[in-house]
Design a protein around this motif. Sequence first.
Motif, PDB file in Angstrom:
ATOM      1  N   GLU A 171       2.102   8.406  16.747  1.00  0.00           N
ATOM      2  CA  GLU A 171       3.540   8.432  17.052  1.00  0.00           C
ATOM      3  C   GLU A 171       4.103   7.012  17.007  1.00  0.00           C
ATOM      4  OE1 GLU A 171       5.566  10.866  17.435  1.00  0.00           O
ATOM      5  OE2 GLU A 171       4.393  12.647  17.952  1.00  0.00           O
ATOM      6  N   THR A 172       3.393   6.089  17.605  1.00  0.00           N
ATOM      7  CA  THR A 172       3.835   4.691  17.594  1.00  0.00           C
ATOM      8  C   THR A 172       3.797   4.123  16.179  1.00  0.00           C
ATOM      9  OG1 THR A 172       2.963   4.394  19.837  1.00  0.00           O
ATOM     10  CG2 THR A 172       3.413   2.405  18.564  1.00  0.00           C
ATOM     11  N   ALA A 173       2.734   4.433  15.440  1.00  0.00           N
ATOM     12  CA  ALA A 173       2.623   3.930  14.063  1.00  0.00           C
ATOM     13  C   ALA A 173       3.744   4.466  13.184  1.00  0.00           C
ATOM     14  CB  ALA A 173       1.267   4.320  13.479  1.00  0.00           C
ATOM     15  N   ALA A 174       4.136   5.721  13.406  1.00  0.00           N
ATOM     16  CA  ALA A 174       5.206   6.315  12.602  1.00  0.00           C
ATOM     17  C   ALA A 174       6.513   5.546  12.785  1.00  0.00           C
ATOM     18  CB  ALA A 174       5.392   7.779  12.978  1.00  0.00           C
ATOM     19  N   GLU A 175       6.772   5.112  14.012  1.00  0.00           N
ATOM     20  CA  GLU A 175       7.979   4.319  14.264  1.00  0.00           C
ATOM     21  C   GLU A 175       7.904   2.974  13.547  1.00  0.00           C
ATOM     22  OE1 GLU A 175       8.463   3.955  18.454  1.00  0.00           O
ATOM     23  OE2 GLU A 175       8.554   6.127  18.804  1.00  0.00           O
ATOM     24  N   LEU A 176       6.729   2.347  13.580  1.00  0.00           N
ATOM     25  CA  LEU A 176       6.571   1.041  12.942  1.00  0.00           C
ATOM     26  C   LEU A 176       6.574   1.145  11.423  1.00  0.00           C
ATOM     27  CD1 LEU A 176       3.753  -0.394  15.262  1.00  0.00           C
ATOM     28  CD2 LEU A 176       6.162  -1.075  15.242  1.00  0.00           C
ATOM     29  N   ALA A 177       6.071   2.259  10.892  1.00  0.00           N
ATOM     30  CA  ALA A 177       6.014   2.429   9.436  1.00  0.00           C
ATOM     31  C   ALA A 177       7.401   2.543   8.831  1.00  0.00           C
ATOM     32  CB  ALA A 177       5.187   3.662   9.088  1.00  0.00           C
ATOM     33  N   ASP A 178       8.372   2.952   9.641  1.00  0.00           N
ATOM     34  CA  ASP A 178       9.783   2.927   9.232  1.00  0.00           C
ATOM     35  C   ASP A 178      10.014   3.656   7.913  1.00  0.00           C
ATOM     36  OD1 ASP A 178      12.473   2.270   9.522  1.00  0.00           O
ATOM     37  OD2 ASP A 178      12.267   0.388   8.430  1.00  0.00           O
TER      38      ASP A 178
ATOM     39  N   LEU B 259       0.834  -1.196   0.000  1.00  0.00           N
ATOM     40  CA  LEU B 259       0.000   0.000   0.000  1.00  0.00           C
ATOM     41  C   LEU B 259       0.874   1.254   0.000  1.00  0.00           C
ATOM     42  CD1 LEU B 259      -2.966  -0.656   2.455  1.00  0.00           C
ATOM     43  CD2 LEU B 259      -2.990  -0.704  -0.022  1.00  0.00           C
ATOM     44  N   ASP B 260       0.392   2.282  -0.686  1.00  0.00           N
ATOM     45  CA  ASP B 260       1.137   3.533  -0.757  1.00  0.00           C
ATOM     46  C   ASP B 260       0.987   4.383   0.494  1.00  0.00           C
ATOM     47  OD1 ASP B 260       2.123   3.232  -3.504  1.00  0.00           O
ATOM     48  OD2 ASP B 260       0.001   3.395  -4.051  1.00  0.00           O
ATOM     49  N   ARG B 261      -0.074   4.191   1.255  1.00  0.00           N
ATOM     50  CA  ARG B 261      -0.262   4.887   2.521  1.00  0.00           C
ATOM     51  C   ARG B 261      -0.514   3.842   3.617  1.00  0.00           C
ATOM     52  NH1 ARG B 261       1.238   8.168  -0.447  1.00  0.00           N
ATOM     53  NH2 ARG B 261       0.397  10.241  -0.930  1.00  0.00           N
ATOM     54  N   VAL B 262       0.158   4.011   4.726  1.00  0.00           N
ATOM     55  CA  VAL B 262       0.029   3.099   5.862  1.00  0.00           C
ATOM     56  C   VAL B 262      -0.746   3.811   6.968  1.00  0.00           C
ATOM     57  CG1 VAL B 262       1.282   1.855   7.661  1.00  0.00           C
ATOM     58  CG2 VAL B 262       2.144   1.855   5.311  1.00  0.00           C
ATOM     59  N   VAL B 263      -1.775   3.167   7.496  1.00  0.00           N
ATOM     60  CA  VAL B 263      -2.546   3.727   8.602  1.00  0.00           C
ATOM     61  C   VAL B 263      -2.260   2.945   9.880  1.00  0.00           C
ATOM     62  CG1 VAL B 263      -4.365   4.487   7.047  1.00  0.00           C
ATOM     63  CG2 VAL B 263      -4.600   2.296   8.215  1.00  0.00           C
ATOM     64  N   GLU B 264      -2.601   3.561  10.993  1.00  0.00           N
ATOM     65  CA  GLU B 264      -2.354   2.928  12.294  1.00  0.00           C
ATOM     66  C   GLU B 264      -3.261   1.730  12.517  1.00  0.00           C
ATOM     67  OE1 GLU B 264      -3.171   2.128  16.479  1.00  0.00           O
ATOM     68  OE2 GLU B 264      -4.532   3.266  15.171  1.00  0.00           O
ATOM     69  N   GLY B 265      -4.448   1.754  11.951  1.00  0.00           N
ATOM     70  CA  GLY B 265      -5.358   0.618  12.026  1.00  0.00           C
ATOM     71  C   GLY B 265      -6.561   0.828  12.908  1.00  0.00           C
ATOM     72  N   GLN B 266      -6.451   1.746  13.900  1.00  0.00           N
ATOM     73  CA  GLN B 266      -7.566   2.082  14.796  1.00  0.00           C
ATOM     74  C   GLN B 266      -8.144   0.849  15.499  1.00  0.00           C
ATOM     75  OE1 GLN B 266      -7.596   3.397  11.344  1.00  0.00           O
ATOM     76  NE2 GLN B 266      -6.186   4.784  12.403  1.00  0.00           N
ATOM     77  N   LEU B 267      -7.284  -0.065  15.903  1.00  0.00           N
ATOM     78  CA  LEU B 267      -7.744  -1.304  16.525  1.00  0.00           C
ATOM     79  C   LEU B 267      -8.338  -1.065  17.909  1.00  0.00           C
ATOM     80  CD1 LEU B 267      -4.754  -3.605  15.481  1.00  0.00           C
ATOM     81  CD2 LEU B 267      -6.927  -3.249  14.293  1.00  0.00           C
ATOM     82  N   ARG B 268      -7.922  -0.003  18.588  1.00  0.00           N
ATOM     83  CA  ARG B 268      -8.454   0.322  19.911  1.00  0.00           C
ATOM     84  C   ARG B 268      -9.805   1.040  19.836  1.00  0.00           C
ATOM     85  NH1 ARG B 268      -5.950   4.295  21.960  1.00  0.00           N
ATOM     86  NH2 ARG B 268      -6.874   4.065  24.039  1.00  0.00           N
ATOM     87  N   TRP B 269     -10.263   1.357  18.633  1.00  0.00           N
ATOM     88  CA  TRP B 269     -11.472   2.162  18.503  1.00  0.00           C
ATOM     89  C   TRP B 269     -12.704   1.282  18.670  1.00  0.00           C
ATOM     90  CZ3 TRP B 269     -11.206   6.738  14.569  1.00  0.00           C
ATOM     91  CH2 TRP B 269     -10.026   7.468  14.784  1.00  0.00           C
ATOM     92  N   ASP B 270     -12.904   0.791  19.892  1.00  0.00           N
ATOM     93  CA  ASP B 270     -14.026  -0.096  20.168  1.00  0.00           C
ATOM     94  C   ASP B 270     -15.371   0.585  19.901  1.00  0.00           C
ATOM     95  OD1 ASP B 270     -12.214  -2.065  21.122  1.00  0.00           O
ATOM     96  OD2 ASP B 270     -12.132  -1.024  23.040  1.00  0.00           O
ATOM     97  N   ASP B 271     -15.401   1.905  19.993  1.00  0.00           N
ATOM     98  CA  ASP B 271     -16.618   2.667  19.726  1.00  0.00           C
ATOM     99  C   ASP B 271     -16.634   3.259  18.317  1.00  0.00           C
ATOM    100  OD1 ASP B 271     -17.998   2.612  22.425  1.00  0.00           O
ATOM    101  OD2 ASP B 271     -15.999   3.327  22.975  1.00  0.00           O
ATOM    102  N   MET B 272     -15.815   2.678  17.443  1.00  0.00           N
ATOM    103  CA  MET B 272     -15.781   3.079  16.043  1.00  0.00           C
ATOM    104  C   MET B 272     -15.499   4.582  15.914  1.00  0.00           C
ATOM    105  SD  MET B 272     -16.164   0.116  14.649  1.00  0.00           S
ATOM    106  CE  MET B 272     -16.616   0.363  12.947  1.00  0.00           C
ATOM    107  N   LEU B 273     -16.237   5.297  15.074  1.00  0.00           N
ATOM    108  CA  LEU B 273     -15.945   6.706  14.845  1.00  0.00           C
ATOM    109  C   LEU B 273     -16.137   7.564  16.083  1.00  0.00           C
ATOM    110  CD1 LEU B 273     -17.507   7.345  11.306  1.00  0.00           C
ATOM    111  CD2 LEU B 273     -15.133   6.851  11.888  1.00  0.00           C
ATOM    112  N   ALA B 274     -16.877   7.073  17.049  1.00  0.00           N
ATOM    113  CA  ALA B 274     -17.090   7.849  18.280  1.00  0.00           C
ATOM    114  C   ALA B 274     -15.879   7.810  19.216  1.00  0.00           C
ATOM    115  CB  ALA B 274     -18.315   7.310  19.023  1.00  0.00           C
ATOM    116  N   HIS B 275     -14.860   7.034  18.882  1.00  0.00           N
ATOM    117  CA  HIS B 275     -13.730   6.807  19.781  1.00  0.00           C
ATOM    118  C   HIS B 275     -13.083   8.073  20.340  1.00  0.00           C
ATOM    119  CE1 HIS B 275      -9.982   5.104  21.388  1.00  0.00           C
ATOM    120  NE2 HIS B 275      -9.375   6.088  20.738  1.00  0.00           N
TER     121      HIS B 275
END
Length: 334
Positions: A121-128, A62-78
């Motif tokens: 911030e964490t995702a930026a480190e992982l995206a390398d 993929l040309d753009r990497v996202v963090e994934g929003q896995l903690r967003w248990d309340d979806m867009l309301a997170h």
Amino acid sequence: MTEYVSTTPGLFPLPDWAKDDLSDLKGHQKHDLISGDEDEAITAAYEEAREDVIDVQQSAGLDRVVEGQLRWDDMLAHPLAVHDAVETRGIVRYYDNNNFYREPVVSGDLEFSGDVASELETAAELADGDDLQAVLPGPYSLADLATDEHYGDDAEFLGAVAEFLAGEVDAFPDVETLFLLEPSLVEEPPEDGEDERASEAIDRVASAIDADVVVQPYWGALEEKVYAHLLDADIDAVGFDFVANQDDNIYNLQEYGATGDISLGLADGQNTLVEDPEAIRDRVDWVADQLQVTEFETTYLTTNTETFYLPYGKYVEKLEVLAEAADLAEVTAP
């Protein structure tokens, strides 16, 4: 020449192992999980899952990497659900889907949180070094999903949500793109006057970041006036859900034009049927033919919705299809 960029609106499904582990750790189903108060074991599980979904995006190309929003248990309301000035109450159906979130009730001033910035911030480190894309609910959708018991006026509340999101965005690390997800613009369209305020709220958030901003509505097409006002916002691209509605989206584009960039929701984010990359590429050509334009500066190829609803394996396949379709589009572009 058009640049074709493969990406997603984020909000990924949890890896299968993480669903099992987090269910055991929290003792609830995912939509009942309490965000923001994770203990060390839960935090570690989310961190490992984030590594997995970023690795999958990189492997897919993929040309753009996202963090994934896995903690967003309340979806867009997170972003509101984890805020100190917000009380989460009963379970609410998420639009017309069989997914739910806890109702965020705003009871105080929406001051800076930093929750999403910390994730990035964490995702930026992982995206390398790969191009990072931030994902947020748009201000209109976030205000629509919430209940206001503090500001007392719809216009003031929308403005407060926009200011809150602008403050969150201002704290982001460097990102290449920001996707603002605005399904409420389709599902609960603003009325006369409110449509202009929605555009102004989006403009306020977009102006807070030095990145390309894409407003991604989905589950249909925008009403004409809503779309026309949205074009007044200082954004780089509007997204179009060509899975749910082709005709009305094409009409809006033909009648009112577009921004210099465009985001095409061409792969189904909720259906387990996996498209062929060539089919996605053909759909890109079809859109261009309908508009009788030669090129946009940037064309984003994405799923029409978040992929949260998909089995994990199907989500992975969808990413691979988008990446290959973008590569095909680059090679075969006139």
